[in-house]
Design an enzyme around this catalytic site. Structure first.
Site, PDB file in Angstrom:
ATOM      1  N   CYS A  66     -12.865 -23.733  19.833  1.00  0.00           N
ATOM      2  CA  CYS A  66     -11.986 -23.886  18.687  1.00  0.00           C
ATOM      3  C   CYS A  66     -10.953 -24.946  19.026  1.00  0.00           C
ATOM      4  O   CYS A  66     -10.645 -25.166  20.206  1.00  0.00           O
ATOM      5  CB  CYS A  66     -11.313 -22.541  18.371  1.00  0.00           C
ATOM      6  N   CYS A 125      -7.865 -25.023  17.179  1.00  0.00           N
ATOM      7  CA  CYS A 125      -6.609 -24.660  16.536  1.00  0.00           C
ATOM      8  C   CYS A 125      -5.461 -24.948  17.503  1.00  0.00           C
ATOM      9  O   CYS A 125      -5.684 -25.307  18.668  1.00  0.00           O
ATOM     10  CB  CYS A 125      -6.624 -23.193  16.110  1.00  0.00           C
ATOM     11  N   ASP A 139      -3.231   6.809  -3.740  1.00  0.00           N
ATOM     12  CA  ASP A 139      -4.596   7.224  -4.064  1.00  0.00           C
ATOM     13  C   ASP A 139      -5.122   8.222  -3.042  1.00  0.00           C
ATOM     14  O   ASP A 139      -4.456   8.543  -2.051  1.00  0.00           O
ATOM     15  CB  ASP A 139      -5.531   6.008  -4.158  1.00  0.00           C
ATOM     16  N   CYS A 196      -5.804 -22.884  20.795  1.00  0.00           N
ATOM     17  CA  CYS A 196      -6.907 -23.242  21.685  1.00  0.00           C
ATOM     18  C   CYS A 196      -6.751 -24.655  22.236  1.00  0.00           C
ATOM     19  O   CYS A 196      -7.298 -24.975  23.298  1.00  0.00           O
ATOM     20  CB  CYS A 196      -8.236 -23.104  20.949  1.00  0.00           C
ATOM     21  N   ASP A 236       0.868  -1.176   0.000  1.00  0.00           N
ATOM     22  CA  ASP A 236       0.000   0.000   0.000  1.00  0.00           C
ATOM     23  C   ASP A 236       0.903   1.223   0.000  1.00  0.00           C
ATOM     24  O   ASP A 236       1.902   1.278   0.728  1.00  0.00           O
ATOM     25  CB  ASP A 236      -0.893  -0.017   1.245  1.00  0.00           C
TER      26      ASP A 236
END
Length: 506
Positions: free
Chosen positions: A271, A273, A120, A276, A85
């Protein structure tokens, strides 16, 4: 550069070729700080993130010529594809940056960014039309300067589409960038929309951009909430970035499939994962702040990746519509957005929806009458021409196709010269001759009492079918829904109701 492999709705599983390797899309793109990485970029690579985004403006300010010598991949320690960016976020936050568009473009080229973004002027959300128009003009001028500055390059330059809720500006911006030759587009200014839960406006912004640039890959800035991912993908976004995984972790916000929750509110970790599975909720809370932040951030990354993968699998299974509707029920504002799928504005969703799917599609609620498969079938029926003068209507049963059922044989025997059709609240009228065409032959409809007022497409199908074929006699085994439809279509005087008779007595 961009190869599409599978589609459903406007979603695409594709392959984006970059100078530093291929990226499978749809893809979540984690934000990586160019100076201090709390989560090591190589950890992200091991997790399966082949593309990250970092800030070239901050890199320029912190490293200058050193970055030009080392390159952005060495600076952040990532050997996969890197998107940069150019400072648009800082422009949105602070109004301006201390660099010219041409200088920023040259710097991004020098540091060998794989997917650079020109400097931008983001429109944000809530900007008056004339000022938004001015910002769009500035962005387009900067983009033109950028392409003139960098010349021919192997990098995939992204055209930043601005305009936000001013949809005509979004379309103008996208078309202008397409004409300039940008290979990929990015939708600017969605962060404020998502923070305000203006998902309906976000959906319309994406739809108007896709109208102007249907084929090119599209990036969505700042989409880092698990709830928004399936919606964005279904609408046609191929990549999307966010620092949400870390920002939420700093605030002790734990992501789950349907949103976020404060860590202090959890008795259990829903969870499995790696994070966790290593802690209980109490143990995770008891970690020192820095360690806890890292662990929650890693968990959040797992949730985001899992959501992208689940959405990809839904595309492969032909179940993306069902999955998006399921996710939309997690928040009223999301349901508000998907209800817009009924509008012609979102007709482009049909273009990527396969003409046939191996699995039966599911019909649950009134919104499902607008799914592309149902629209496509009703259009087919609207072109159906019967030579018969009489019409017999029978409610759809569990067995498909209709012409293979005992009920059909009994009706055909009783009325050999009649056009026989079954009916479904979502598909409308189903002539027996094409009752084996997908999805008339491949659907499962939830049984429920339905109000015909919620199904205008059914009434249109009924009245159109009768009018187009000029039937002199209409006989119906009418269930309560069909009785409502006959009244709504003002056909009551023309229909002989056989609903009190079993089929064997017809």
């Amino acid at each position: 550069m961009f190869e599409v492999r599978y589609t459903d709705l406007a979603a695409r599983i594709g392959r984006l070729e970059t100078p530093h390797g291929a990226v499978e899309t749809p893809a979540f793109v984690p934000v990586v700080h160019p100076v201090k990485q709390t989560i090591a970029p190589q950890f992200l690579k091991k997790m399966g993130f082949d593309l990250v985004i970092t800030n070239a403006y901050i890199t320029l300010k912190q490293y200058g010529d050193e970055a030009r010598k080392r390159g952005i991949h060495d600076i952040i320690g990532f050997d996969g594809a890197v998107m940069t960016d150019s400072g648009g976020y800082q422009v949105l936050e602070y109004g301006s940056v201390e660099v010219e568009p041409a200088d920023m473009a040259q710097f991004e080229k020098d540091i060998k960014s794989d997917i650079p973004i020109p400097l931008d002027k983001p429109t944000g959300y809530g900007l008056p039309y004339e000022l938004a128009k001015e910002y769009v003009g500035t962005t387009l001028a900067n983009c033109d300067t950028t392409l003139r500055t960098v010349g021919k390059t192997d990098a995939i330059w992204i055209g930043p589409v601005q305009g936000a809720e001013h949809f005509d500006l979004v379309e103008h911006s996208a078309r202008a960038l397409d004409d300039m030759g940008f290979q990929m587009m990015a939708l600017g200014s969605p962060v404020e929309l998502m923070e305000a839960y203006e998902f309906a406006t976000l959906a319309r912004m994406i739809a108007h951009a896709k109208k102007a640039i249907p084929a090119k890959p599209v990036h969505l800035f700042g989409a880092g909430h698990p709830l928004t991912i399936p919606l964005a993908i279904a609408l046609g976004c191929d990549t999307f970035d966010s620092a949400s995984y870390m920002l939420y972790a700093k605030d002790d916000r734990y992501m789950h499939a349907n949103g976020t929750v404060r860590l202090g509110e959890l008795a259990y970790l829903p969870c499995q994962c790696a994070v966790c599975a290593s802690y209980t909720a109490s143990e995770l809370r008891s970690l020192d702040r820095d360690r806890r932040m890292v662990e929650v951030a890693r968990h959040n990354l797992h949730v985001l990746k899992a959501e992208v993968d689940a959405t990809k699998q839904a595309i492969m299974d032909g179940r993306l519509w069902e999955y998006v509707m399921q996710k939309a029920r997690a928040h009223p504002k999301l349901m508000e957005a998907v209800q817009l799928f009924a509008n012609d504005e979102f007709g482009y969703l049909a273009e990527g929806t396969p003409a046939f799917k191996e699995k039966a599609i599911f019909f649950f609620d009134a919104i499902d009458q607008h799914r592309p498969e149902a629209r496509r079938y009703r259009k087919l029926v609207s072109e159906f021409a019967s030579r018969k003068k009489s019409l017999v209507l029978f409610p759809e049963g569990e067995v498909h196709p209709f012409y293979s059922t005992r009920g059909f044989r009994e009706i055909a025997k009783k009325f050999p010269d009649a056009q026989i059709a079954t009916y479904n609240p979502f598909l409308g009228i189903i002539p027996a001759e094409i009752s084996d065409v997908f999805p008339a032959s491949h659907n499962v409809t939830a049984r429920a009492e339905r109000d015909v007022a919620d199904y205008p497409t059914f009434v249109e199908s009924l009245t159109g079918f009768v009018a187009n074929n000029g039937f002199s006699d209409i006989m119906a085994v009418a269930d309560p829904f069909m009785k409502q439809a006959i009244a709504e279509a003002k056909l009551k005087a023309r229909v002989e109701d056989y609903s009190d008779h079993v089929i064997e007595r017809l």
